[in-house]
Design an enzyme around this catalytic site. Sequence first.
Site, PDB file in Angstrom:
ATOM      1  N   GLY A  77      77.240  35.903  46.278  1.00  0.00           N
ATOM      2  CA  GLY A  77      78.395  36.134  46.638  1.00  0.00           C
ATOM      3  C   GLY A  77      78.466  36.332  48.281  1.00  0.00           C
ATOM      4  O   GLY A  77      77.533  36.552  48.753  1.00  0.00           O
ATOM      5  N   GLN A  82      81.598  39.359  56.081  1.00  0.00           N
ATOM      6  CA  GLN A  82      80.223  39.040  56.536  1.00  0.00           C
ATOM      7  C   GLN A  82      80.047  37.661  57.320  1.00  0.00           C
ATOM      8  O   GLN A  82      78.883  37.669  57.603  1.00  0.00           O
ATOM      9  CB  GLN A  82      79.488  39.025  55.033  1.00  0.00           C
ATOM     10  CG  GLN A  82      79.310  39.853  54.278  1.00  0.00           C
ATOM     11  CD  GLN A  82      78.368  39.812  53.076  1.00  0.00           C
ATOM     12  OE1 GLN A  82      78.957  39.129  51.793  1.00  0.00           O
ATOM     13  NE2 GLN A  82      77.037  39.883  53.033  1.00  0.00           N
ATOM     14  N   CYS A 130      71.640  42.182  50.128  1.00  0.00           N
ATOM     15  CA  CYS A 130      72.934  42.045  50.679  1.00  0.00           C
ATOM     16  C   CYS A 130      72.551  41.075  51.701  1.00  0.00           C
ATOM     17  O   CYS A 130      71.524  41.527  52.487  1.00  0.00           O
ATOM     18  CB  CYS A 130      73.670  43.183  51.127  1.00  0.00           C
ATOM     19  SG  CYS A 130      74.967  42.878  51.965  1.00  0.00           S
ATOM     20  N   LEU A 131      73.156  40.093  51.980  1.00  0.00           N
ATOM     21  CA  LEU A 131      72.961  39.242  53.384  1.00  0.00           C
ATOM     22  C   LEU A 131      73.160  39.774  54.533  1.00  0.00           C
ATOM     23  O   LEU A 131      72.511  39.433  55.603  1.00  0.00           O
ATOM     24  CB  LEU A 131      73.694  37.763  53.176  1.00  0.00           C
ATOM     25  CG  LEU A 131      73.464  36.996  52.227  1.00  0.00           C
ATOM     26  CD1 LEU A 131      74.762  35.718  52.400  1.00  0.00           C
ATOM     27  CD2 LEU A 131      72.073  36.166  52.038  1.00  0.00           C
ATOM     28  N   HIS A 172      80.417  44.325  44.324  1.00  0.00           N
ATOM     29  CA  HIS A 172      79.848  44.063  45.368  1.00  0.00           C
ATOM     30  C   HIS A 172      80.609  43.543  46.505  1.00  0.00           C
ATOM     31  O   HIS A 172      80.834  44.021  47.847  1.00  0.00           O
ATOM     32  CB  HIS A 172      78.574  43.288  45.325  1.00  0.00           C
ATOM     33  CG  HIS A 172      77.700  43.344  46.492  1.00  0.00           C
ATOM     34  ND1 HIS A 172      76.459  43.909  46.596  1.00  0.00           N
ATOM     35  CD2 HIS A 172      77.680  42.655  47.721  1.00  0.00           C
ATOM     36  CE1 HIS A 172      75.915  43.648  48.052  1.00  0.00           C
ATOM     37  NE2 HIS A 172      76.977  42.823  48.663  1.00  0.00           N
ATOM     38  N   GLU A 173      81.282  42.332  46.266  1.00  0.00           N
ATOM     39  CA  GLU A 173      81.989  41.654  47.299  1.00  0.00           C
ATOM     40  C   GLU A 173      83.525  42.185  47.453  1.00  0.00           C
ATOM     41  O   GLU A 173      83.838  42.453  48.796  1.00  0.00           O
ATOM     42  CB  GLU A 173      82.344  40.139  46.586  1.00  0.00           C
ATOM     43  CG  GLU A 173      81.076  39.238  46.593  1.00  0.00           C
ATOM     44  CD  GLU A 173      80.092  39.355  47.512  1.00  0.00           C
ATOM     45  OE1 GLU A 173      80.357  39.462  48.942  1.00  0.00           O
ATOM     46  OE2 GLU A 173      78.820  39.414  47.306  1.00  0.00           O
ATOM     47  N   HIS A 176      82.929  44.822  50.262  1.00  0.00           N
ATOM     48  CA  HIS A 176      82.868  44.349  51.192  1.00  0.00           C
ATOM     49  C   HIS A 176      84.224  44.400  51.926  1.00  0.00           C
ATOM     50  O   HIS A 176      84.525  44.495  53.177  1.00  0.00           O
ATOM     51  CB  HIS A 176      82.321  43.044  51.369  1.00  0.00           C
ATOM     52  CG  HIS A 176      80.649  42.910  51.477  1.00  0.00           C
ATOM     53  ND1 HIS A 176      80.172  43.489  52.358  1.00  0.00           N
ATOM     54  CD2 HIS A 176      79.599  42.342  50.762  1.00  0.00           C
ATOM     55  CE1 HIS A 176      78.732  43.425  52.410  1.00  0.00           C
ATOM     56  NE2 HIS A 176      78.557  42.695  51.323  1.00  0.00           N
TER      57      HIS A 176
HETATM   58 ZN   LIG Z   1      76.832  42.076  50.598  1.00  0.00          ZN
END
Ligand SMILES: [Zn+2]
Length: 205
Positions: A77, A82, A130-131, A172-173, A176
């Site tokens: 995701g 991000q 997480c990226l 999670h997204e 963000h």
């Molecule tokens: Zn993330």
Amino acid sequence: MNLAFITPAAHKQADSFSSSTAMLKNLAMSILKVTRLGHPVLRKVTENISVKEIKTPAMRKFIDDMIETMKEYDGVGLAADQVFTSKQVAVLEVADNPRYPNKSKVPLTVLVNPKITPLSDEMEEDWEGCLSIPDLRGRVPRYKSIRVQALDRQGKKLDFVAKNFHARVIQHEYDHLNGKVYLDRMGDFSTLTFLQEFARYWMKK
Ligand SMILES: [Zn+2]
């Protein structure tokens, strides 16, 4: 959200150059730079997107680039903030991957202006990475079952129920897009671990 242990960038590149169609597709898209924790954009609530804006060539290209970026870094995701863009759009996909045999597949989904409603109080703990928080992962409690209301990339209404890992990725997204990261959701940090130590000490648990 990223659950890959290692980014197999090299083999991916070889795959894409093996077909001219893939090559043309890659030329039309860009891999975007990923925001890291500490950049203020990750802590801002992102802005709603109008149906008119969803249909603009710039937004279409941006969403394509988000998908390409998520795939490049083996994410499941990615939220717009991000990639330095404070707007309410996230992409997700859980592909069939032998490294995650216990995770059900989720088709490629674009969520614009998503809203989520828990369908029960039942929570479940599982690993997240997480990226934007490279090299770390930890166990995060999430609702097991949620209702998701959003627009898709054509501006059409989506209304569906997501459960288990699918629900986790969306929460999670969604976080963000509302200026939160998974660390904010951990009850404590006793499971927070670097990937190398994860592979060594936690994988079999
Ligand atoms: Zn993330």
